[in-house]
Design an enzyme around this catalytic site. Structure first.
Site, PDB file in Angstrom:
ATOM      1  N   ASP A 184       0.845  -1.186   0.000  1.00  0.00           N
ATOM      2  CA  ASP A 184       0.000   0.000   0.000  1.00  0.00           C
ATOM      3  C   ASP A 184       0.887   1.246   0.000  1.00  0.00           C
ATOM      4  O   ASP A 184       1.864   1.318   0.748  1.00  0.00           O
ATOM      5  CB  ASP A 184      -0.900   0.006   1.238  1.00  0.00           C
ATOM      6  CG  ASP A 184      -1.902   1.153   1.202  1.00  0.00           C
ATOM      7  OD1 ASP A 184      -2.910   1.017   0.496  1.00  0.00           O
ATOM      8  OD2 ASP A 184      -1.653   2.163   1.879  1.00  0.00           O
ATOM      9  N   ASN A 192      -2.401  12.776  -3.085  1.00  0.00           N
ATOM     10  CA  ASN A 192      -3.332  13.184  -4.139  1.00  0.00           C
ATOM     11  C   ASN A 192      -3.894  14.571  -3.865  1.00  0.00           C
ATOM     12  O   ASN A 192      -4.000  15.414  -4.770  1.00  0.00           O
ATOM     13  CB  ASN A 192      -4.475  12.169  -4.238  1.00  0.00           C
ATOM     14  CG  ASN A 192      -4.382  11.308  -5.484  1.00  0.00           C
ATOM     15  OD1 ASN A 192      -3.604  11.581  -6.387  1.00  0.00           O
ATOM     16  ND2 ASN A 192      -5.179  10.267  -5.537  1.00  0.00           N
ATOM     17  N   ASP A 201      -1.468   9.807 -10.296  1.00  0.00           N
ATOM     18  CA  ASP A 201      -1.437   8.704 -11.264  1.00  0.00           C
ATOM     19  C   ASP A 201      -0.007   8.382 -11.673  1.00  0.00           C
ATOM     20  O   ASP A 201       0.365   7.203 -11.808  1.00  0.00           O
ATOM     21  CB  ASP A 201      -2.253   9.076 -12.508  1.00  0.00           C
ATOM     22  CG  ASP A 201      -3.750   9.080 -12.235  1.00  0.00           C
ATOM     23  OD1 ASP A 201      -4.154   8.578 -11.168  1.00  0.00           O
ATOM     24  OD2 ASP A 201      -4.501   9.589 -13.093  1.00  0.00           O
ATOM     25  N   GLU A 228      -4.630   2.538  -4.420  1.00  0.00           N
ATOM     26  CA  GLU A 228      -3.178   2.602  -4.229  1.00  0.00           C
ATOM     27  C   GLU A 228      -2.616   1.307  -3.657  1.00  0.00           C
ATOM     28  O   GLU A 228      -1.481   1.255  -3.203  1.00  0.00           O
ATOM     29  CB  GLU A 228      -2.822   3.776  -3.299  1.00  0.00           C
ATOM     30  CG  GLU A 228      -3.296   3.620  -1.873  1.00  0.00           C
ATOM     31  CD  GLU A 228      -4.686   4.150  -1.638  1.00  0.00           C
ATOM     32  OE1 GLU A 228      -5.001   4.460  -0.470  1.00  0.00           O
ATOM     33  OE2 GLU A 228      -5.470   4.264  -2.607  1.00  0.00           O
TER      34      GLU A 228
END
Length: 316
Positions: A184, A192, A201, A228
């Site tokens: 993770d 983000n 991204d 993620e």
């Protein structure tokens, strides 16, 4: 276009060859079946005109052997030359691989019509073969796309699920260890929010590239599990080996040195949970292994992130 004329009668062979050349078709000739078969193997003609009654190997056996020489997807029109017109002879000719027949003596008009018809059939068949191949290629590409994550280019969740089930079943048969890493990206929501989704991204693509490179054996698989989260399947890998791979992956992501103002390290990092078992038919499932790796990942996140933690529950 190239045609093979197999006829033991010199006059008939000469006349047919002359008529073919008038049509712009190159004519090869053979006086018996054995020679015709050798010419067929050497030149792979576009059309065969084959006498039925010949010394040695007759036309029926010659046609049969020619069909056996054709490779998958190949088809050469075979027209029998015969003075026989009864139903049984015609049926036998079709049964051994013939496509049509001409009654001797051969009419130039009829020969022209038969050859043109065979040319059209051959062209339509070729077009169908080409179309089929294109459809096969398109289907293979669709299958590939259906198993690849559109953002990162590594395997997607669907492919991961199928691969894990296959490796579990294989592990049951071979009694070999199967390891699973659940990974993770740490504090990705904050990343983000701070840097924007486009940069997020790009971050995920970079992490995926590290995982794909780390799962370097042909039997290994790196996949995007969702959001993620990533997963790495390591068949035939014991816990010590899996922990080593996991640590290399963690260090690999850290080495990317992607700035992350919302993380304690100041860089993008990953947490990894590791689970390993020897699959058994009587107890344990692939889903249980997945749950164990997920539990280990939770412990890694709870204990500070940017670390590798093995599953510490009871042995399966």
């Amino acid at each position: 276009m190239k045609a093979l004329v197999i006829d033991d009668t010199l006059t008939s062979s000469t006349v047919i060859s002359h008529q073919l050349r008038k049509m712009g078709i190159e004519a090869l000739t053979a006086a018996d079946g054995a020679t015709g078969i050798e010419l067929f193997k050497e030149h792979r003609p576009d059309l065969v005109l084959l006498d039925v009654i010949m010394p040695g190997i007759d036309g029926y056996e010659t046609a049969k052997r020619m069909r056996q020489l054709e490779r998958d997807g190949e088809w050469t029109p075979i027209i029998f030359l015969t003075a026989r017109t009864n139903d049984e002879d015609l049926e036998r000719g079709i049964a051994v691989g013939g496509d049509d027949y001409l009654v001797k003596p051969v009419s130039e008009i009829v020969l022209n019509a038969k050859v043109r018809a065979m040319q059209r059939i051959a062209q339509m068949r070729y077009s169908l073969v080409v179309l089929t191949r294109r459809l096969d290629e398109a289907n293979r590409e669709l299958l590939r796309l259906s198993s690849v994550d559109g953002l990162t280019g590594i395997s997607n969740r669907r492919q991961f699920d199928e691969f894990l089930q296959r490796e579990w079943a294989r592990g049951v048969r071979s009694a070999a260890p199967l390891s699973l890493l659940m990974c993770d990206v740490d504090s990705f929501k904050q990343y983000n929010d701070f840097y924007g989704h486009q940069t997020g991204d790009e971050c995920l693509r970079s992490v995926a590239a590290v995982l794909k490179e780390g799962a370097r054996r042909p039997a290994d698989m790196a996949a995007r599990y969702g959001g993620e989260e990533f997963a790495v399947i390591l068949p035939d890998t014991a816990l010590d080996g899996a922990l080593q791979v996991a640590e290399e992956l963690r260090l690999g992501v850290e080495a990317l040195a992607i700035p992350h103002g919302g993380a304690e390290l100041g860089l993008v990092s990953i947490s990894i949970g590791v689970a390993c078992t020897i699959p058994r038919r009587e107890r344990g499932t692939a889903e249980q292994l997945l749950g164990d790796a997920d539990s280990a990942l939770y412990q890694a996140k709870q204990s500070g992130r940017n670390r590798v933690v093995p599953y510490s529950g009871e042995e399966q």
